[in-house]
Design a protein around this motif. Structure first.
Motif, PDB file in Angstrom:
ATOM      1  N   UNK A 646      30.947  41.575  38.038  1.00 40.50           N
ATOM      2  CA  UNK A 646      31.711  41.068  38.787  1.00 40.50           C
ATOM      3  C   UNK A 646      33.179  41.636  39.119  1.00 40.50           C
ATOM      4  N   UNK A 647      33.129  42.887  38.359  1.00 42.62           N
ATOM      5  CA  UNK A 647      34.172  43.694  38.631  1.00 42.62           C
ATOM      6  C   UNK A 647      34.269  44.255  40.233  1.00 42.62           C
ATOM      7  N   UNK A 648      32.945  44.360  40.594  1.00 42.54           N
ATOM      8  CA  UNK A 648      32.915  44.895  42.033  1.00 42.54           C
ATOM      9  C   UNK A 648      33.272  43.802  43.223  1.00 42.54           C
ATOM     10  N   UNK A 649      33.298  42.678  42.461  1.00 44.02           N
ATOM     11  CA  UNK A 649      33.449  41.655  43.773  1.00 44.02           C
ATOM     12  C   UNK A 649      34.700  40.870  43.693  1.00 44.02           C
ATOM     13  N   UNK A 650      35.308  40.851  42.735  1.00 43.73           N
ATOM     14  CA  UNK A 650      36.683  40.499  42.580  1.00 43.73           C
ATOM     15  C   UNK A 650      38.001  40.949  42.976  1.00 43.73           C
ATOM     16  N   UNK A 651      37.985  42.148  43.471  1.00 43.65           N
ATOM     17  CA  UNK A 651      39.282  42.634  44.126  1.00 43.65           C
ATOM     18  C   UNK A 651      39.838  43.476  43.106  1.00 43.65           C
TER      19      UNK A 651
END
Length: 993
Positions: A646-651
């Motif tokens: 999710x760290x790749x998608x959350x900005x």
């Protein structure tokens, strides 16, 4: 090579005829082209008469056989007919396989079978033939013979504990010094013969050989055997050759599996006909049942792989990123017994370690859903005893060409089997409407996935006939412009998905669409509720409806996942149905859920920390409640991959928040790969934002991870950059924390004076009134360093000022840490009763707070107290418990310190050889990780044991190494080593140093 026909004696053909016969036998019952035979026999030498010469050799070979039609010529080349039981190599492999199947239950039968198999051998296989294809076959046969010998001695030891096989095993170990299984059998045989010291020496010899030759420690099975011998545990050799802790990672067997008998038999046949390592690439279109076939066969054949079964879903075709080889190897290495902190960082090193651990094990490795050959190659075992099954939509031609993989192309189910599957799913309704059932099978393109979904839709509406369903599906396919259903299975599956999706109620349909946005591999009900923006009750109802419709799979631990085709379809629907704003809002809710829940979990695991975590974001949805340390830790374990993904998608802001929230969990758990990934992303995010302070915080946690990995130079570079930035930006608390961590790094390296200077700098910036937490944390670290420097009185003064403050603030883990440090001071002064009281209280606090690192240290310290009191049995029990817990935590410094303490307890109890082994293990761990202090402790202990054994020269060598490690510092350990050397008359060596 020998040929025996009927009652005639064995004949030995010449070199060329042996080559011809060998190639034909290698391809028994298959045609071999004339060109291939001539090239094998005469190489690339141009000889216009090669064809005639081949005919002559074929004629002579035919005269050897009783039946002339044994060797025939057809359009594709020469074919040698070989009946079952005629080829020794085949008979040998067959008997070995029979022995494996009965070994666990009937070891005596296994012994008979194995002896009869080994009696078939006459010297080296194909020893008179030197051509590449046959040389490779010969190597595989020789490997198989060694496997049979290992199985024979295992079975004999299982039958008769007193069987005299030590001589034979010692000779085999001499001939094959890198085979850990032989070393283990020799250890068992020696121990059974009452030769315990020789058994332990056999382990040391094995370890020295493996370290010298391969640069690797022994594998988990041999280490476990050694541990049990040291502990005096009773053990029985497994006639099946497996370890008690062999991995068993296969997913649940497939229910309602039909057909595929030919493919299953083909896989079975490879176990017998290919004696060496086998790689099978199962390729086919999406939804055809590749995973189902691989899993069904793996369960059917699992007893043939006593070394265990490894499984990974490489997620090659889902919308999320495929699993990297590095991550897959990390999972495999953990399953094979490596501690988290012991897993190498580099991909090549991981692959090499994996090959070493599997080289001598009969293991099955299933690599499911691979995308490319490059994703697979690092995951291939290097030995000849493993069987690998790879599934992929890709034909993986490179794997076939370079690694010699056997390709198995999986077609769609035959009509009969597809009809049978539908009948199994729908019972009498298929018999009542056979034509409609056949049409439904055709419309589903004979794909198992589509048939299961369609059947569930039919079951959900019992009042309607199959014909109406078939008509509806036909209409849906027409809407999707399907021109040729049988020629395009992908559109057939999509039509079934669409048909099933249209039957969902709006809320469930929306949940399904939004699940396609989830970037991870699986999901729980809370994350699903966050995506949907719904309550937990409605979400549970939707998930159950999706599960019943076979649009989602569930596991026993309450997690859900979509088949990659369904995930892609759901994402497609979301893109076409839900607005960009709605999709973005769903992902924002998901990120918020994960950040908020991770913060809650960390509040339980690490309520107090020397670096304050960011405030959790506001989240109005439902989240799990964490009542215990174990529950919070389990949630983080379950969601770790999703959190990193999710760290790749959350900005940038979400990456930074997540990294600063869970860094302590990743560090404590030894999840160094995930920590490097997340903290590196955080560093990139802070640079993108141009935020110097945030970058410094990223470098601080990245430096901590690099230190865990033994990269102290890189770690100090990041920490020193962070320190300078914190000073520029006025972040006093983080400046203090970074100073303290630099002190810890130097102290770990054995540079105690330098470490002390960093701690003293930190202490000048804190006091008990302003920033009490950091002041206490730094004081404890400084006090530990002072004790190591021999300045216990100063440490005592510091500790007595902060313990009441820790207690007043309710900081249990700080109080526990301080009490354990105080017990070190007590032990240094000989105050055993006081040390015992402090350790007991510290142990209680550690367990209440759930800090396993401190619990392990408390158990170790309590063991030291019992050693000093002469309670050796109690001391050994505590030290073993502490060491096991340290291994679970995976902290290399903690492991090394515990191993040294355990060895000291064994030496005190008179178990000198056991102590020598554990000191050696401690030295290996400390050397690998660069812990100079523990290296010195290990050398000092080894020297003391050798001295007690009368080996004074060896003792002096190790004491001199202690002085070298302390580099002339006037520390307690150095003074003690120097006094021992002087006492033994080695003053010249001391002066020379």
């Amino acid at each position: 090579m020998l040929i025996k026909v009927g009652n005639r004696g064995a004949m030995s053909p010449g070199r060329l005829q042996s080559t011809l016969l060998g190639v034909l036998l290698y391809h028994a019952n298959q045609p071999v082209s004339v060109d291939a035979l001539t090239e094998t026999m005469w190489g690339d030498r141009r000889d216009p008469r090669a064809g005639q010469k081949l005919q002559l050799h074929v004629h002579r070979l035919r005269n050897v056989f009783a039946e002339a039609d044994r060797l025939t010529l057809g359009p594709a080349g020469y074919r040698l007919t070989v009946l079952d039981g005629e080829l020794d190599a085949q008979r040998f492999a067959s008997r070995l396989e029979e022995a494996r199947e009965v070994a666990a239950e009937e070891p005596k039968v296994a012994v008979t079978l194995l002896r009869s198999a080994l009696e078939l051998w006459r010297g080296e296989p194909l020893g008179d033939v030197d051509v590449p294809v046959l040389t490779d076959w010969a190597h595989r046969l020789a490997e198989l013979k060694l496997t049979a010998l290992e199985a024979l001695y295992e079975a004999e030891l299982a039958c008769d504990p007193n069987v005299a096989v030590t001589g034979e095993l010692a000779e085999l170990v001499r001939q094959h010094p890198l085979r850990e299984r032989l070393h283990g059998l020799l250890m068992i045989a020696l121990s059974r013969a009452g030769r315990q010291a020789e058994a332990l020496q056999a382990y040391r010899t094995a370890r020295d050989t493996l370290v010298d030759e391969l640069g690797l420690e022994p594998g988990p099975q041999l280490r476990e055997l050694h541990r049990r011998m040291l502990a005096g545990d009773a053990f029985e050799p497994s006639a099946g050759g497996g370890a008690a802790t062999a991995p068993a990672q296969l997913p649940m067997d497939v229910l309602g599996f039909v057909g595929r008998e030919a493919e299953l038999e083909e896989l079975d046949g490879l176990l017998v006909t290919e004696p060496g390592a086998v790689i099978t690439a199962v390729a086919g279109t999406a939804g055809v049942g590749k995973t189902a076939l691989a899993v069904r066969w793996a369960h059917r054949a699992r007893e043939r792989f006593p070394g265990g079964q490894l499984y990974v879903d490489l997620r090659g075709y889902g919308p999320e990123q495929p699993v990297t080889p590095e991550d897959a190897l990390a999972g495999f290495l953990r399953a094979l017994g490596l501690d988290g902190a012991a897993i190498p960082h580099d991909l090549d090193e991981r692959a090499a370690r994996f090959r070493s651990l599997t080289a001598r094990s009969r293991m099955l490795v299933v690599l499911d859903n691979a995308r490319t050959v490059e994703q697979v190659r690092p995951l291939l075992p290097g030995g000849s005893s493993c069987f690998v099954v790879v599934t992929s939509r890709n034909a993986l031609a490179g794997l076939v060409a370079r690694e010699g993989a056997h390709r198995l192309h999986l077609e769609r189910l035959p009509n009969e089997d597809a009809h049978l599957l539908l009948q199994m799913l729908l019972d009498d309704r298929v018999d009542a409407e056979p034509e409609a059932a056949r049409e439904l099978v055709r419309r589903c393109a004979r794909l198992p996935l589509a048939l299961r979904i369609a059947a569930e839709l039919v079951r959900s509406r019992p009042g309607r006939g199959l014909g109406r369903f078939a008509d509806e599906l036909a209409a849906q396919q027409a809407v999707l412009d399907v021109l040729d259903i049988d020629g395009d299975p992908h559109t057939a599956v999509r039509a079934v998905f669409s048909w099933s999706y249209r039957q969902l109620d709006p809320g469930t349909a929306r949940t399904f669409r939004l699940l396609g946005l989830h970037p991870g591999h699986d999901v729980d009900e809370y994350a699903t509720a966050a995506l949907a923006g719904a309550g937990l009750r409605d979400t549970r109802r939707a998930l159950q409806a999706l599960r019943r419709a076979h649009l989602i799979d569930s596991s026993s631990d309450g997690r859900f996942r979509l088949h990659d085709l369904l995930r892609a379809y759901a994402a497609e629907l979301a893109a076409s149905t839900d607005s960009a704003a709605e999709r973005e809002a769903a992902l924002d809710r998901l990120v918020g859920c994960y950040l908020f829940t991770a913060s809650k979990a960390m509040d339980v695991i690490a309520r107090d920390d020397y670096a304050r975590r960011p405030e959790p974001p506001r989240f109005d949805g439902e989240t799990p409640s964490f009542t215990t340390y174990e529950h919070a830790w389990q949630w983080l374990d379950d969601e770790r991959t999703n959190l990193v993904e999710i760290s790749r998608h959350g900005g940038p802001a979400a990456v930074i928040h997540l990294s600063q929230t869970i860094w302590r969990y990743l560090d404590t758990g030894g999840y160094n790969d995930d920590a490097m990934t997340l903290h590196t992303r955080e560093l990139d995010a802070t640079r993108a934002l141009g935020d110097e302070c945030a970058e410094a915080k990223a470098r601080r946690v990245l430096g901590a991870t690099l230190s865990r990995l033994g990269c102290d130079g890189d770690a100090m570079g990041h920490l020193e950059w962070a320190l300078a930035a914190f000073r520029r930006t006025g972040e006093r608390a983080f400046e203090v924390a970074t100073l303290s961590f630099l002190g810890c790094v130097y102290s770990k390296k054995g540079e105690l004076d330098e470490g002390g200077r960093w701690f003293e700098q930190a202490l000048t910036l804190t006091d008990a009134d302003d920033g009490w937490y950091l002041h206490c944390a730094v004081t404890i670290n400084h006090s530990r360093n002072l004790v190591a420097l021999g300045r216990a009185d100063e440490a005592l003064s510091h500790l007595l000022t902060i313990i009441p403050l820790c207690r007043q603030k309710g900081a249990k883990h700080l109080e526990c840490n301080a009490l354990l440090c105080l017990s070190r001071v007590d032990l240094h002064a000989g105050r055993l009763d006081s040390a015992s009281d402090h350790v007991q209280l510290g142990l209680t606090l550690a367990r209440e707070a759930g800090f396993r690192t401190l619990e392990s240290d408390a158990l170790r310290m309590l063991g030291v107290v019992h050693v000093r009191r002469g309670n050796h049995e109690q001391a050994l029990r505590l030290h073993k418990e502490a060491t096991e817990l340290a291994r679970v935590v995976g902290d290399t410094e903690l492991i090394a310190e515990n191993l040294n303490s355990l060895a000291a307890a064994q030496a005190a109890a008179g178990l000198l050889l056991h102590a020598l082994d554990h000191y050696g293990n401690a030295l290996a761990v400390a050397t690998d990780a660069g812990h100079r202090q523990e290296q010195a402790s290990a050398h000092a202990g080894i020297g003391d044991v050798h001295d007690r054994l009368g080996e004074h020269g060896k003792a002096g060598e190790h004491w001199l190494r202690v002085l070298a490690l302390y580099r002339g510092r006037n520390l307690l350990g150095a003074r003690e080593a120097q006094e021992k050397l002087l006492h033994r008359g080695t003053t010249r060596a001391v002066r020379g140093r």
